[in-house]
Design a protein around this motif. Structure first.
Motif, PDB file in Angstrom:
ATOM      1  N   MET A   1       0.850  -1.177   0.000  1.00  0.00           N
ATOM      2  CA  MET A   1       0.000   0.000   0.000  1.00  0.00           C
ATOM      3  C   MET A   1       0.896   1.240   0.000  1.00  0.00           C
ATOM      4  O   MET A   1       1.861   1.322   0.756  1.00  0.00           O
ATOM      5  N   LYS A   2       0.574   2.178  -0.845  1.00  0.00           N
ATOM      6  CA  LYS A   2       1.378   3.388  -0.950  1.00  0.00           C
ATOM      7  C   LYS A   2       1.259   4.233   0.311  1.00  0.00           C
ATOM      8  O   LYS A   2       0.258   4.171   1.038  1.00  0.00           O
ATOM      9  N   ARG A   3       2.269   5.041   0.542  1.00  0.00           N
ATOM     10  CA  ARG A   3       2.303   5.899   1.735  1.00  0.00           C
ATOM     11  C   ARG A   3       1.129   6.882   1.729  1.00  0.00           C
ATOM     12  O   ARG A   3       0.478   7.088   2.749  1.00  0.00           O
ATOM     13  N   PHE A   4       0.862   7.496   0.569  1.00  0.00           N
ATOM     14  CA  PHE A   4      -0.222   8.476   0.484  1.00  0.00           C
ATOM     15  C   PHE A   4      -1.582   7.833   0.706  1.00  0.00           C
ATOM     16  O   PHE A   4      -2.479   8.445   1.281  1.00  0.00           O
ATOM     17  N   THR A   5      -1.751   6.607   0.282  1.00  0.00           N
ATOM     18  CA  THR A   5      -3.009   5.899   0.502  1.00  0.00           C
ATOM     19  C   THR A   5      -3.220   5.661   1.993  1.00  0.00           C
ATOM     20  O   THR A   5      -4.323   5.862   2.514  1.00  0.00           O
ATOM     21  N   ARG A   6      -2.157   5.253   2.682  1.00  0.00           N
ATOM     22  CA  ARG A   6      -2.265   5.046   4.136  1.00  0.00           C
ATOM     23  C   ARG A   6      -2.591   6.345   4.848  1.00  0.00           C
ATOM     24  O   ARG A   6      -3.444   6.376   5.740  1.00  0.00           O
ATOM     25  N   VAL A   7      -1.921   7.427   4.466  1.00  0.00           N
ATOM     26  CA  VAL A   7      -2.171   8.729   5.095  1.00  0.00           C
ATOM     27  C   VAL A   7      -3.609   9.165   4.844  1.00  0.00           C
ATOM     28  O   VAL A   7      -4.307   9.629   5.754  1.00  0.00           O
ATOM     29  N   ASN A   8      -4.085   9.004   3.619  1.00  0.00           N
ATOM     30  CA  ASN A   8      -5.467   9.382   3.298  1.00  0.00           C
ATOM     31  C   ASN A   8      -6.467   8.557   4.090  1.00  0.00           C
ATOM     32  O   ASN A   8      -7.474   9.075   4.576  1.00  0.00           O
ATOM     33  N   LEU A   9      -6.225   7.260   4.219  1.00  0.00           N
ATOM     34  CA  LEU A   9      -7.125   6.410   4.999  1.00  0.00           C
ATOM     35  C   LEU A   9      -7.118   6.797   6.473  1.00  0.00           C
ATOM     36  O   LEU A   9      -8.169   6.817   7.126  1.00  0.00           O
ATOM     37  N   LEU A  10      -5.954   7.115   7.012  1.00  0.00           N
ATOM     38  CA  LEU A  10      -5.878   7.550   8.411  1.00  0.00           C
ATOM     39  C   LEU A  10      -6.599   8.887   8.619  1.00  0.00           C
ATOM     40  O   LEU A  10      -7.287   9.077   9.621  1.00  0.00           O
ATOM     41  N   LEU A  11      -6.452   9.799   7.671  1.00  0.00           N
ATOM     42  CA  LEU A  11      -7.165  11.072   7.773  1.00  0.00           C
ATOM     43  C   LEU A  11      -8.675  10.872   7.690  1.00  0.00           C
ATOM     44  O   LEU A  11      -9.437  11.495   8.440  1.00  0.00           O
ATOM     45  N   LEU A  12      -9.116  10.005   6.807  1.00  0.00           N
ATOM     46  CA  LEU A  12     -10.539   9.707   6.693  1.00  0.00           C
ATOM     47  C   LEU A  12     -11.066   9.085   7.983  1.00  0.00           C
ATOM     48  O   LEU A  12     -12.146   9.455   8.464  1.00  0.00           O
ATOM     49  N   LEU A  13     -10.310   8.170   8.556  1.00  0.00           N
ATOM     50  CA  LEU A  13     -10.693   7.556   9.821  1.00  0.00           C
ATOM     51  C   LEU A  13     -10.777   8.599  10.933  1.00  0.00           C
ATOM     52  O   LEU A  13     -11.719   8.588  11.732  1.00  0.00           O
TER      53      LEU A  13
END
Length: 106
Positions: A1-13
Motif C-alpha cells: 500500500m502506498k504511503r499516500f493511501t495510508r495517510v489518506n485512509l488515516l485522515l478519513l478515519l
C-alpha cells in the motif's frame, strides 16, 4: 500500500471518529445538544442583557428549520464542489506540465 493511501485512509478515519464520537458518546446537553455558536451567543446575550434588541434583521427567514438546514447543506455542497473542481484542475495542470517537461523537445 502506498504511503499516500495510508495517510489518506488515516485522515478519513480521523474525520469519521471526530464526526461520530460526539453523537455516539451522547455529548452535548439540553433540548438541542449540538446547537451552533450563533444560538449559544444569542442565549448568552439575552441572559446578560434581557432588553437587548438586534441592530439588523435577516434578509431572508426560511419558513422552517428543515429548509434552513437544506440551504446550509446546499451551500456546503456547492463549496465542496467548487474546491474539488479547483484542486482537480490544478492537479491536472501540474501533471501536464510535468509530462511536457519530461518529453524531449524536437
Amino acid at each position: 500500500m502506498k504511503r499516500f493511501t495510508r495517510v489518506n485512509l488515516l485522515l478519513l478515519l480521523a474525520v469519521l471518529v471526530l464526526a461520530v464520537a460526539p453523537v455516539a458518546l451522547g455529548l452535548g446537553s439540553g433540548e438541542e445538544p449540538f446547537t451552533g455558536a450563533d444560538a449559544l451567543a444569542e442565549q448568552a446575550i439575552v441572559a446578560d442583557h434581557p432588553d437587548y434588541e438586534p441592530w439588523f434583521a435577516p434578509i431572508y427567514q426560511p419558513p422552517s428549520g428543515e429548509v434552513e438546514s437544506a440551504l446550509f447543506a446546499l451551500q456546503a455542497a456547492l463549496g465542496a464542489g467548487f474546491l474539488g473542481y479547483y484542486f482537480g484542475v490544478a492537479r491536472t495542470r501540474q501533471r501536464l506540465r510535468n509530462t511536457a517537461a519530461e518529453q524531449p523537445r524536437a
